[in-house]
Design a protein around this motif. Structure first.
Motif, PDB file in Angstrom:
ATOM      1  N   PRO A   1       0.928  -1.076  -0.082  1.00 19.16           N
ATOM      2  CA  PRO A   1       0.264  -0.148   0.029  1.00 19.16           C
ATOM      3  C   PRO A   1       0.930   1.275  -0.163  1.00 19.16           C
ATOM      4  CG  PRO A   1      -0.743  -1.686   1.620  1.00 19.16           C
ATOM      5  CD  PRO A   1       0.548  -2.114   1.072  1.00 19.16           C
ATOM      6  N   PRO A   2       0.491   2.287  -0.798  1.00 20.82           N
ATOM      7  CA  PRO A   2       1.299   3.526  -0.835  1.00 20.82           C
ATOM      8  C   PRO A   2       1.119   4.345   0.314  1.00 20.82           C
ATOM      9  CG  PRO A   2      -0.805   3.702  -2.358  1.00 20.82           C
ATOM     10  CD  PRO A   2      -0.712   2.204  -1.728  1.00 20.82           C
ATOM     11  N   SER A   3       0.285   3.876   1.104  1.00 15.60           N
ATOM     12  CA  SER A   3       0.013   4.736   2.447  1.00 15.60           C
ATOM     13  C   SER A   3       1.267   4.282   3.457  1.00 15.60           C
ATOM     14  CB  SER A   3      -1.276   4.743   3.021  1.00 15.60           C
ATOM     15  OG  SER A   3      -2.014   3.571   3.132  1.00 15.60           O
ATOM     16  N   HIS A   4       1.628   3.023   3.202  1.00 15.76           N
ATOM     17  CA  HIS A   4       2.518   2.258   4.243  1.00 15.76           C
ATOM     18  C   HIS A   4       3.979   2.596   3.922  1.00 15.76           C
ATOM     19  CE1 HIS A   4      -0.716  -1.066   5.242  1.00 15.76           C
ATOM     20  NE2 HIS A   4      -1.020   0.181   5.104  1.00 15.76           N
ATOM     21  N   VAL A   5       4.407   3.931   4.313  1.00 14.17           N
ATOM     22  CA  VAL A   5       5.612   4.502   4.074  1.00 14.17           C
ATOM     23  C   VAL A   5       6.156   4.878   5.238  1.00 14.17           C
ATOM     24  CG1 VAL A   5       6.830   6.334   2.795  1.00 14.17           C
ATOM     25  CG2 VAL A   5       4.967   5.111   1.759  1.00 14.17           C
ATOM     26  N   LEU A   6       7.645   4.629   5.533  1.00 13.95           N
ATOM     27  CA  LEU A   6       8.272   4.980   6.854  1.00 13.95           C
ATOM     28  C   LEU A   6       9.269   6.004   6.812  1.00 13.95           C
ATOM     29  CD1 LEU A   6       9.047   1.669   8.647  1.00 13.95           C
ATOM     30  CD2 LEU A   6       7.275   3.001   9.144  1.00 13.95           C
ATOM     31  N   LEU A   7       9.493   6.328   5.071  1.00  9.65           N
ATOM     32  CA  LEU A   7      10.288   7.371   4.718  1.00  9.65           C
ATOM     33  C   LEU A   7       9.978   8.916   4.936  1.00  9.65           C
ATOM     34  CD1 LEU A   7      11.834   5.402   1.733  1.00  9.65           C
ATOM     35  CD2 LEU A   7      13.295   6.282   3.577  1.00  9.65           C
ATOM     36  N   LYS A   8      10.626   9.766   4.984  1.00  7.04           N
ATOM     37  CA  LYS A   8      10.312  11.220   5.030  1.00  7.04           C
ATOM     38  C   LYS A   8      10.158  11.730   3.431  1.00  7.04           C
ATOM     39  CE  LYS A   8      10.540  11.278   9.365  1.00  7.04           C
ATOM     40  NZ  LYS A   8       9.475  10.500  10.034  1.00  7.04           N
ATOM     41  N   LYS A   9      10.823  11.154   2.551  1.00 12.70           N
ATOM     42  CA  LYS A   9      10.726  11.413   1.037  1.00 12.70           C
ATOM     43  C   LYS A   9       9.969  10.765   0.421  1.00 12.70           C
ATOM     44  CE  LYS A   9      14.332  14.908   1.505  1.00 12.70           C
ATOM     45  NZ  LYS A   9      14.154  16.043   1.156  1.00 12.70           N
ATOM     46  N   GLU A  10       9.821  10.827  -0.897  1.00 13.87           N
ATOM     47  CA  GLU A  10       9.085   9.849  -1.815  1.00 13.87           C
ATOM     48  C   GLU A  10       9.760   8.568  -1.918  1.00 13.87           C
ATOM     49  OE1 GLU A  10       7.590   9.413  -6.579  1.00 13.87           O
ATOM     50  OE2 GLU A  10       8.365  11.209  -5.673  1.00 13.87           O
ATOM     51  N   ARG A  11       8.912   7.588  -1.645  1.00 12.04           N
ATOM     52  CA  ARG A  11       9.557   6.177  -1.876  1.00 12.04           C
ATOM     53  C   ARG A  11       9.770   5.747  -3.195  1.00 12.04           C
ATOM     54  NH1 ARG A  11       6.355   2.029   1.421  1.00 12.04           N
ATOM     55  NH2 ARG A  11       4.837   2.484  -0.516  1.00 12.04           N
ATOM     56  N   VAL A  12      10.807   5.056  -3.461  1.00 13.00           N
ATOM     57  CA  VAL A  12      11.107   4.856  -4.859  1.00 13.00           C
ATOM     58  C   VAL A  12      11.163   3.239  -5.055  1.00 13.00           C
ATOM     59  CG1 VAL A  12      11.820   6.865  -5.898  1.00 13.00           C
ATOM     60  CG2 VAL A  12      13.389   5.058  -5.007  1.00 13.00           C
ATOM     61  N   GLY A  13      11.351   2.448  -4.001  1.00 13.04           N
ATOM     62  CA  GLY A  13      11.488   1.182  -4.032  1.00 13.04           C
ATOM     63  C   GLY A  13      11.395   0.221  -2.622  1.00 13.04           C
ATOM     64  N   LEU A  14      11.005  -0.917  -2.907  1.00 16.47           N
ATOM     65  CA  LEU A  14      10.842  -1.755  -1.821  1.00 16.47           C
ATOM     66  C   LEU A  14      11.492  -3.119  -2.191  1.00 16.47           C
ATOM     67  CD1 LEU A  14       7.101  -1.355  -1.635  1.00 16.47           C
ATOM     68  CD2 LEU A  14       8.586  -0.764   0.382  1.00 16.47           C
ATOM     69  N   ALA A  15      12.138  -3.669  -1.166  1.00 16.16           N
ATOM     70  CA  ALA A  15      12.872  -5.068  -1.265  1.00 16.16           C
ATOM     71  C   ALA A  15      13.011  -5.857  -0.404  1.00 16.16           C
ATOM     72  CB  ALA A  15      14.217  -4.782  -1.867  1.00 16.16           C
ATOM     73  N   PHE A  16      12.866  -7.265  -0.509  1.00 14.18           N
ATOM     74  CA  PHE A  16      13.482  -8.330   0.374  1.00 14.18           C
ATOM     75  C   PHE A  16      14.775  -8.923   0.185  1.00 14.18           C
ATOM     76  CE2 PHE A  16       8.702  -8.942   1.351  1.00 14.18           C
ATOM     77  CZ  PHE A  16       8.786  -9.284   2.635  1.00 14.18           C
ATOM     78  N   GLU A  17      15.653  -8.858   1.041  1.00 20.40           N
ATOM     79  CA  GLU A  17      17.095  -9.654   1.048  1.00 20.40           C
ATOM     80  C   GLU A  17      16.602 -10.807   1.482  1.00 20.40           C
ATOM     81  OE1 GLU A  17      19.371  -7.255   3.682  1.00 20.40           O
ATOM     82  OE2 GLU A  17      20.039  -5.907   2.182  1.00 20.40           O
ATOM     83  N   PRO A  18      16.647 -12.070   0.711  1.00 21.39           N
ATOM     84  CA  PRO A  18      16.106 -13.372   0.817  1.00 21.39           C
ATOM     85  C   PRO A  18      17.310 -13.957   1.607  1.00 21.39           C
ATOM     86  CG  PRO A  18      16.851 -12.978  -1.694  1.00 21.39           C
ATOM     87  CD  PRO A  18      17.180 -11.742  -0.884  1.00 21.39           C
ATOM     88  N   GLY A  19      16.432 -14.772   2.274  1.00 26.42           N
ATOM     89  CA  GLY A  19      17.318 -15.599   3.576  1.00 26.42           C
ATOM     90  C   GLY A  19      17.307 -14.943   5.214  1.00 26.42           C
ATOM     91  N   VAL A  20      17.241 -16.060   6.068  1.00 24.49           N
ATOM     92  CA  VAL A  20      17.335 -15.521   7.370  1.00 24.49           C
ATOM     93  C   VAL A  20      18.517 -14.477   7.612  1.00 24.49           C
ATOM     94  CG1 VAL A  20      17.856 -16.448   9.650  1.00 24.49           C
ATOM     95  CG2 VAL A  20      16.468 -17.781   8.319  1.00 24.49           C
ATOM     96  N   GLY A  21      18.060 -13.330   8.404  1.00 20.82           N
ATOM     97  CA  GLY A  21      18.976 -12.472   8.622  1.00 20.82           C
ATOM     98  C   GLY A  21      18.927 -11.269   7.694  1.00 20.82           C
ATOM     99  N   GLY A  22      18.208 -11.545   6.385  1.00 24.99           N
ATOM    100  CA  GLY A  22      18.063 -10.481   5.360  1.00 24.99           C
ATOM    101  C   GLY A  22      17.137  -9.537   5.868  1.00 24.99           C
TER     102      GLY A  22
END
Length: 155
Positions: free
Chosen positions: A36-57
């Motif tokens: 959801p575009p409303s789910h943002v923690l940044l102060k500026k415009e978000r341009v990307g989201l990612a998972f780092e695969p694996g435990v600890g990512g």
């Protein structure tokens, strides 16, 4: 002194017309299509989201100036069946710096006749301390909720 009632888990689910492998990949690799575009923690415009695969990512977002904010860390990475991660958000929907006060999100991908049942559970909400009840109230509601509804549309 009155005993405090435990904070229940919040569980939501959706069934998607996809294999567990496809559903898991869409959840972990296509975040920008359903988060959801409303789910943002940044102060500026978000341009990307990612998972780092694996435990600890980590799973995180970044903005136009390459600032990053972690949403949490991966605790369990079992493609295509299960994913567990911390959720570093406080009751004011701001980022918290570590997992000490973070709850967890469990996601399970179960094959069913019509595709895959995806269940998302917010657990250990008590770890949010004073914010726990407020967070529970915001998350609790009819299933599947905005996040899983958007995710299902991608599939």
């Amino acid at each position: 002194m009155a005993e405090q009632q435990p904070i229940p888990d919040v569980r939501k689910s959706v069934t998607v017309a996809a294999t567990p492998e496809q559903a898991f990949r869409a959840f972990t690799e296509r975040l920008s299509e359903w988060w959801p575009p409303s789910h943002v923690l940044l102060k500026k415009e978000r341009v990307g989201l990612a998972f780092e695969p694996g435990v600890g990512g980590r799973y995180y977002e970044w903005d136009v100036e390459d600032n990053e904010v972690d949403w949490g860390r991966i605790l369990v990475w079992e493609p295509p069946h299960r994913l567990v991660m911390t959720w570093r958000v406080d009751g004011r929907w701001q980022s918290i710096p570590d997992d000490e006060k973070a709850s967890e999100i469990e996601v399970e991908f179960t094959p069913v006749e019509s595709g895959t049942r995806v269940e998302l559970a917010h657990v250990k909400l008590h770890k949010h301390g004073e914010d726990a009840r407020r967070i529970f109230a915001a998350l609790d509601g009819p299933s599947p909720g905005e996040t899983l509804e958007r995710y299902a549309r991608v599939l």
